[in-house]
Motif scaffolding. Structure first.
Motif, PDB file in Angstrom:
ATOM      1  N   UNK A 124       0.786  -1.232   0.000  1.00 15.62           N
ATOM      2  CA  UNK A 124       0.000   0.000   0.000  1.00 15.62           C
ATOM      3  C   UNK A 124       0.816   1.280   0.000  1.00 15.62           C
ATOM      4  N   UNK A 125       2.117   1.163  -0.137  1.00 18.27           N
ATOM      5  CA  UNK A 125       3.011   2.330  -0.155  1.00 18.27           C
ATOM      6  C   UNK A 125       3.718   2.397  -1.502  1.00 18.27           C
ATOM      7  N   UNK A 126       3.904   3.600  -2.026  1.00 11.50           N
ATOM      8  CA  UNK A 126       4.692   3.778  -3.252  1.00 11.50           C
ATOM      9  C   UNK A 126       6.147   3.959  -2.842  1.00 11.50           C
ATOM     10  N   UNK A 127       7.003   3.077  -3.357  1.00 10.89           N
ATOM     11  CA  UNK A 127       8.404   3.046  -2.945  1.00 10.89           C
ATOM     12  C   UNK A 127       9.301   3.246  -4.169  1.00 10.89           C
ATOM     13  N   UNK A 128      10.275   4.154  -4.048  1.00 11.24           N
ATOM     14  CA  UNK A 128      11.252   4.397  -5.107  1.00 11.24           C
ATOM     15  C   UNK A 128      12.443   3.470  -4.894  1.00 11.24           C
ATOM     16  N   UNK A 129      12.906   2.840  -5.986  1.00  8.18           N
ATOM     17  CA  UNK A 129      14.025   1.895  -5.917  1.00  8.18           C
ATOM     18  C   UNK A 129      15.217   2.431  -6.699  1.00  8.18           C
ATOM     19  N   UNK A 130      16.326   2.625  -6.008  1.00  3.45           N
ATOM     20  CA  UNK A 130      17.570   3.052  -6.631  1.00  3.45           C
ATOM     21  C   UNK A 130      18.692   2.270  -5.983  1.00  3.45           C
ATOM     22  N   UNK A 131      19.372   1.463  -6.767  1.00  2.68           N
ATOM     23  CA  UNK A 131      20.408   0.605  -6.210  1.00  2.68           C
ATOM     24  C   UNK A 131      21.768   0.905  -6.784  1.00  2.68           C
ATOM     25  N   UNK A 132      22.630  -0.089  -6.664  1.00  5.11           N
ATOM     26  CA  UNK A 132      24.032  -0.030  -7.078  1.00  5.11           C
ATOM     27  C   UNK A 132      24.806   0.892  -6.144  1.00  5.11           C
TER      28      UNK A 132
END
Length: 86
Positions: free
Chosen positions: A47-55
């Motif tokens: 139910x949450x909008x999550x931003x994904x940024x890795x490396x």
């Protein structure tokens, strides 16, 4: 469980999963319990909008994807519930 790339995964294998599925989120196990999210994407989770940024910010194969970072920085902050600053 959703996860994003870091500095110890098999990046070529993960990329092949995304290429084969044509999707930004792909299962990495037979039951689909663990799913990889390609960098620079926003996904709804619990139910949450999550931003994904890795490396990582070290030159080389695992270098931070600047285009993924730019895509996330272009998302209006009110559109994300969870966002970590760089």
């Amino acid at each position: 469980m959703l996860f994003v790339s870091g500095n110890h995964e098999d990046h070529d294998w993960l990329a092949s999963l995304h290429d084969a599925a044509g999707a930004e989120v792909v299962p990495v196990d037979p039951l689909g319990a663990h799913r990889h999210v390609a960098c620079g994407n926003v996904v709804e989770a619990a139910g949450q909008r999550v931003a994904f940024l890795g490396l990582i910010e070290v030159p080389g194969k695992t270098d931070l994807d600047e285009s993924a970072y730019a895509r996330l920085m272009a998302v209006a902050p009110a559109r994300l519930e969870i966002r970590c600053p760089r």
